[in-house]
Design a protein around this motif. Structure first.
Motif, PDB file in Angstrom:
ATOM      1  N   GLN A   1      53.442  96.376  -4.618  1.00 15.99           N
ATOM      2  CA  GLN A   1      53.205  94.952  -4.879  1.00 15.99           C
ATOM      3  C   GLN A   1      53.515  94.601  -6.334  1.00 15.99           C
ATOM      4  OE1 GLN A   1      51.868  92.622  -2.376  1.00 15.99           O
ATOM      5  NE2 GLN A   1      52.879  91.394  -3.933  1.00 15.99           N
ATOM      6  N   ILE A   2      53.088  95.455  -7.236  1.00 18.45           N
ATOM      7  CA  ILE A   2      53.293  95.174  -8.660  1.00 18.45           C
ATOM      8  C   ILE A   2      54.775  95.254  -9.020  1.00 18.45           C
ATOM      9  CG2 ILE A   2      52.842  96.037 -10.996  1.00 18.45           C
ATOM     10  CD1 ILE A   2      50.002  96.824  -9.938  1.00 18.45           C
ATOM     11  N   LEU A   3      55.481  96.227  -8.462  1.00 16.80           N
ATOM     12  CA  LEU A   3      56.924  96.331  -8.751  1.00 16.80           C
ATOM     13  C   LEU A   3      57.640  95.066  -8.289  1.00 16.80           C
ATOM     14  CD1 LEU A   3      57.708 100.067  -7.861  1.00 16.80           C
ATOM     15  CD2 LEU A   3      57.239  99.060 -10.099  1.00 16.80           C
ATOM     16  N   GLU A   4      57.216  94.564  -7.142  1.00 20.43           N
ATOM     17  CA  GLU A   4      57.829  93.333  -6.628  1.00 20.43           C
ATOM     18  C   GLU A   4      57.522  92.151  -7.562  1.00 20.43           C
ATOM     19  OE1 GLU A   4      57.142  92.950  -2.363  1.00 20.43           O
ATOM     20  OE2 GLU A   4      57.218  90.764  -2.617  1.00 20.43           O
ATOM     21  N   LEU A   5      56.282  92.069  -8.000  1.00 24.97           N
ATOM     22  CA  LEU A   5      55.900  90.960  -8.883  1.00 24.97           C
ATOM     23  C   LEU A   5      56.643  91.042 -10.219  1.00 24.97           C
ATOM     24  CD1 LEU A   5      52.052  90.906  -8.167  1.00 24.97           C
ATOM     25  CD2 LEU A   5      53.667  89.040  -7.673  1.00 24.97           C
ATOM     26  N   LEU A   6      56.802  92.248 -10.743  1.00 23.09           N
ATOM     27  CA  LEU A   6      57.483  92.408 -12.037  1.00 23.09           C
ATOM     28  C   LEU A   6      58.962  92.046 -11.931  1.00 23.09           C
ATOM     29  CD1 LEU A   6      55.902  95.725 -13.386  1.00 23.09           C
ATOM     30  CD2 LEU A   6      55.614  93.418 -14.338  1.00 23.09           C
ATOM     31  N   ASP A   7      59.472  92.085 -10.725  1.00 19.50           N
ATOM     32  CA  ASP A   7      60.870  91.746 -10.456  1.00 19.50           C
ATOM     33  C   ASP A   7      61.061  90.260 -10.212  1.00 19.50           C
ATOM     34  OD1 ASP A   7      62.972  93.378 -10.544  1.00 19.50           O
ATOM     35  OD2 ASP A   7      63.195  93.639  -8.370  1.00 19.50           O
ATOM     36  N   GLY A   8      59.951  89.547 -10.068  1.00 16.80           N
ATOM     37  CA  GLY A   8      60.010  88.134  -9.685  1.00 16.80           C
ATOM     38  C   GLY A   8      59.992  87.204 -10.878  1.00 16.80           C
ATOM     39  N   PRO A   9      59.654  85.932 -10.632  1.00 11.04           N
ATOM     40  CA  PRO A   9      59.655  84.927 -11.694  1.00 11.04           C
ATOM     41  C   PRO A   9      58.613  85.229 -12.778  1.00 11.04           C
ATOM     42  CG  PRO A   9      58.861  84.010  -9.598  1.00 11.04           C
ATOM     43  CD  PRO A   9      59.286  85.407  -9.326  1.00 11.04           C
ATOM     44  N   GLU A  10      58.855  84.702 -13.978  1.00 10.11           N
ATOM     45  CA  GLU A  10      57.958  84.907 -15.123  1.00 10.11           C
ATOM     46  C   GLU A  10      56.604  84.253 -14.867  1.00 10.11           C
ATOM     47  OE1 GLU A  10      58.332  86.103 -18.439  1.00 10.11           O
ATOM     48  OE2 GLU A  10      60.147  87.129 -17.765  1.00 10.11           O
ATOM     49  N   VAL A  11      55.586  85.065 -14.822  1.00  8.82           N
ATOM     50  CA  VAL A  11      54.227  84.557 -14.646  1.00  8.82           C
ATOM     51  C   VAL A  11      53.343  85.278 -15.669  1.00  8.82           C
ATOM     52  CG1 VAL A  11      54.509  84.107 -12.166  1.00  8.82           C
ATOM     53  CG2 VAL A  11      53.679  86.347 -12.916  1.00  8.82           C
ATOM     54  N   VAL A  12      52.070  84.943 -15.705  1.00  5.26           N
ATOM     55  CA  VAL A  12      51.101  85.794 -16.385  1.00  5.26           C
ATOM     56  C   VAL A  12      50.484  86.647 -15.292  1.00  5.26           C
ATOM     57  CG1 VAL A  12      48.909  85.867 -17.631  1.00  5.26           C
ATOM     58  CG2 VAL A  12      50.649  84.165 -18.259  1.00  5.26           C
ATOM     59  N   LEU A  13      50.623  87.956 -15.437  1.00  5.03           N
ATOM     60  CA  LEU A  13      50.236  88.870 -14.367  1.00  5.03           C
ATOM     61  C   LEU A  13      49.091  89.774 -14.818  1.00  5.03           C
ATOM     62  CD1 LEU A  13      50.847  90.281 -11.611  1.00  5.03           C
ATOM     63  CD2 LEU A  13      52.575  91.651 -12.820  1.00  5.03           C
ATOM     64  N   ALA A  14      47.996  89.766 -14.078  1.00  6.80           N
ATOM     65  CA  ALA A  14      46.874  90.672 -14.355  1.00  6.80           C
ATOM     66  C   ALA A  14      46.931  91.831 -13.364  1.00  6.80           C
ATOM     67  CB  ALA A  14      45.549  89.928 -14.205  1.00  6.80           C
ATOM     68  N   LEU A  15      46.844  93.044 -13.871  1.00  7.22           N
ATOM     69  CA  LEU A  15      46.903  94.229 -13.000  1.00  7.22           C
ATOM     70  C   LEU A  15      45.514  94.792 -12.769  1.00  7.22           C
ATOM     71  CD1 LEU A  15      49.969  96.228 -14.390  1.00  7.22           C
ATOM     72  CD2 LEU A  15      49.922  94.320 -12.778  1.00  7.22           C
ATOM     73  N   GLY A  16      45.278  95.345 -11.595  1.00  6.66           N
ATOM     74  CA  GLY A  16      44.036  96.058 -11.315  1.00  6.66           C
ATOM     75  C   GLY A  16      43.882  97.213 -12.315  1.00  6.66           C
TER      76      GLY A  16
ATOM     77  N   SER B   1      50.159 104.767 -11.460  1.00  8.19           N
ATOM     78  CA  SER B   1      51.496 104.919 -10.884  1.00  8.19           C
ATOM     79  C   SER B   1      52.547 105.027 -11.982  1.00  8.19           C
ATOM     80  CB  SER B   1      51.815 103.709  -9.990  1.00  8.19           C
ATOM     81  OG  SER B   1      53.218 103.554  -9.856  1.00  8.19           O
ATOM     82  N   ALA B   2      53.309 106.143 -11.960  1.00 11.35           N
ATOM     83  CA  ALA B   2      54.371 106.333 -12.954  1.00 11.35           C
ATOM     84  C   ALA B   2      55.435 105.247 -12.809  1.00 11.35           C
ATOM     85  CB  ALA B   2      54.998 107.711 -12.799  1.00 11.35           C
ATOM     86  N   ALA B   3      55.679 104.816 -11.576  1.00  4.62           N
ATOM     87  CA  ALA B   3      56.693 103.775 -11.352  1.00  4.62           C
ATOM     88  C   ALA B   3      56.268 102.467 -11.999  1.00  4.62           C
ATOM     89  CB  ALA B   3      56.915 103.589  -9.848  1.00  4.62           C
ATOM     90  N   VAL B   4      54.981 102.158 -11.905  1.00  4.28           N
ATOM     91  CA  VAL B   4      54.477 100.938 -12.547  1.00  4.28           C
ATOM     92  C   VAL B   4      54.584 101.070 -14.068  1.00  4.28           C
ATOM     93  CG1 VAL B   4      52.384  99.573 -12.984  1.00  4.28           C
ATOM     94  CG2 VAL B   4      52.977 100.235 -10.642  1.00  4.28           C
ATOM     95  N   ARG B   5      54.187 102.230 -14.587  1.00  6.01           N
ATOM     96  CA  ARG B   5      54.257 102.424 -16.050  1.00  6.01           C
ATOM     97  C   ARG B   5      55.693 102.245 -16.536  1.00  6.01           C
ATOM     98  NH1 ARG B   5      51.084 106.973 -14.742  1.00  6.01           N
ATOM     99  NH2 ARG B   5      52.641 108.465 -15.498  1.00  6.01           N
ATOM    100  N   GLU B   6      56.612 102.803 -15.797  1.00  3.47           N
ATOM    101  CA  GLU B   6      58.032 102.703 -16.157  1.00  3.47           C
ATOM    102  C   GLU B   6      58.501 101.242 -16.104  1.00  3.47           C
ATOM    103  OE1 GLU B   6      61.866 103.773 -17.088  1.00  3.47           O
ATOM    104  OE2 GLU B   6      60.092 105.096 -17.129  1.00  3.47           O
ATOM    105  N   ALA B   7      58.104 100.543 -15.037  1.00  3.65           N
ATOM    106  CA  ALA B   7      58.548  99.155 -14.855  1.00  3.65           C
ATOM    107  C   ALA B   7      57.964  98.220 -15.911  1.00  3.65           C
ATOM    108  CB  ALA B   7      58.166  98.672 -13.451  1.00  3.65           C
TER     109      ALA B   7
END
Ligand code: S3P
Length: 166
Positions: free
Chosen positions: A61-76, A82-88
Motif C-alpha cells: 500500500q505504501i509503495l503504491e501511495l509513494l508512486d502516486g500524487p503528492e500528498v502528506v503521507l503518514a506511515l504506521g 520493510s526494506a522496500a519501503v525504506r528504499e522507496a
C-alpha cells in the motif's frame, strides 16, 4: 512527497492533517488507506493474517501511495520494517516525529486499535525501530511535552526551508 514517520502515538495523523491543510495538500494515513483497500480495520487484519501478513499489505500500500500524487503521507509506526519501503522513501522529505517510549505509552497506552501495544517486547521493538526512523528522516522534530500547534509550526518551517534549498 512529505512523509511523516515515528512510533505509535507520536502524532503523525494529528500533525499530518493540519500540516496538509496549511500546505494545500491532501492528507493520507497509510493505516486508513489499508482499511479502505481491504475493507478491514487494522486489529482485524492482525488477527486474520498475523503481523507478517499485515506488513506485506502495508508495504504494498505504501509503495503504491509513494508512486502516486503528492500528498502528506503518514506511515504506521512499523512501516519501516520493510526494506522496500525504506528504499522507496529515499528522495522524499521524511519527517520523524521523535517521541520517547514513556510519552508514547502515556498518550496511547491501552488503545485496542493498536495491536502492537499488547506485545510484551514493546520496549525492544521501540529500540529496534530507532535506527530505521533516523536513517530515513531528513528532518527530526522532537514531540515530547510539546503542543501539537508548535510541532506543526516546526515541521512547516523545516519543510519550507528544505523546499528553498532544493
Ligand atoms: C503499528 C502502528 C500502527 C498500525 C499498526 C502497527 C506498529 O500505526 O500501523 O497497528 O507496528 O507500530 P500508528 O503508528 O499510526 O499507530
Amino acid at each position: 512527497m512529505i512523509v511523516l514517520v515515528g512510533f505509535m502515538g507520536a502524532g503523525k495523523t494529528s500533525v499530518g492533517r493540519p500540516l496538509a491543510r496549511r500546505l494545500g495538500r491532501v492528507f493520507v494515513d497509510s493505516d486508513e488507506a489499508i482499511a479502505d483497500a481491504t475493507g478491514e480495520e487494522i486489529p482485524e487484519l492482525f488477527q486474520t493474517m498475523g503481523e507478517p501478513g499485515f506488513r506485506d499489505i502495508e508495504a504494498a500500500q505504501i509503495l503504491e501511495l509513494l508512486d502516486g500524487p503528492e500528498v502528506v503521507l503518514a506511515l504506521g509506526g512499523g512501516a519501516l520494517s520493510s526494506a522496500a519501503v525504506r528504499e522507496a522513501l529515499r528522495g522524499h522529505q521524511v519527517v520523524l516525529l521523535d517521541i520517547s517510549l514513556t510519552e508514547a505509552l502515556a498518550r496511547i497506552g491501552g488503545d485496542a486499535g493498536r495491536p502492537m501495544l499488547a506485545r510484551p517486547d514493546l520496549a525492544a521493538i521501540y529500540a529496534q525501530r530507532q535506527d530505521h526512523y533516523r536513517q530515513a528522516a531528513s528532518i527530526v522534530v522532537p514531540v515530547d511535552g510539546r503542543h501539537l500547534t508548535r510541532v506543526v509550526k516546526e515541521v512547516l518551517s523545516a519543510v519550507g526551508a528544505a523546499d528553498v534549498e532544493e
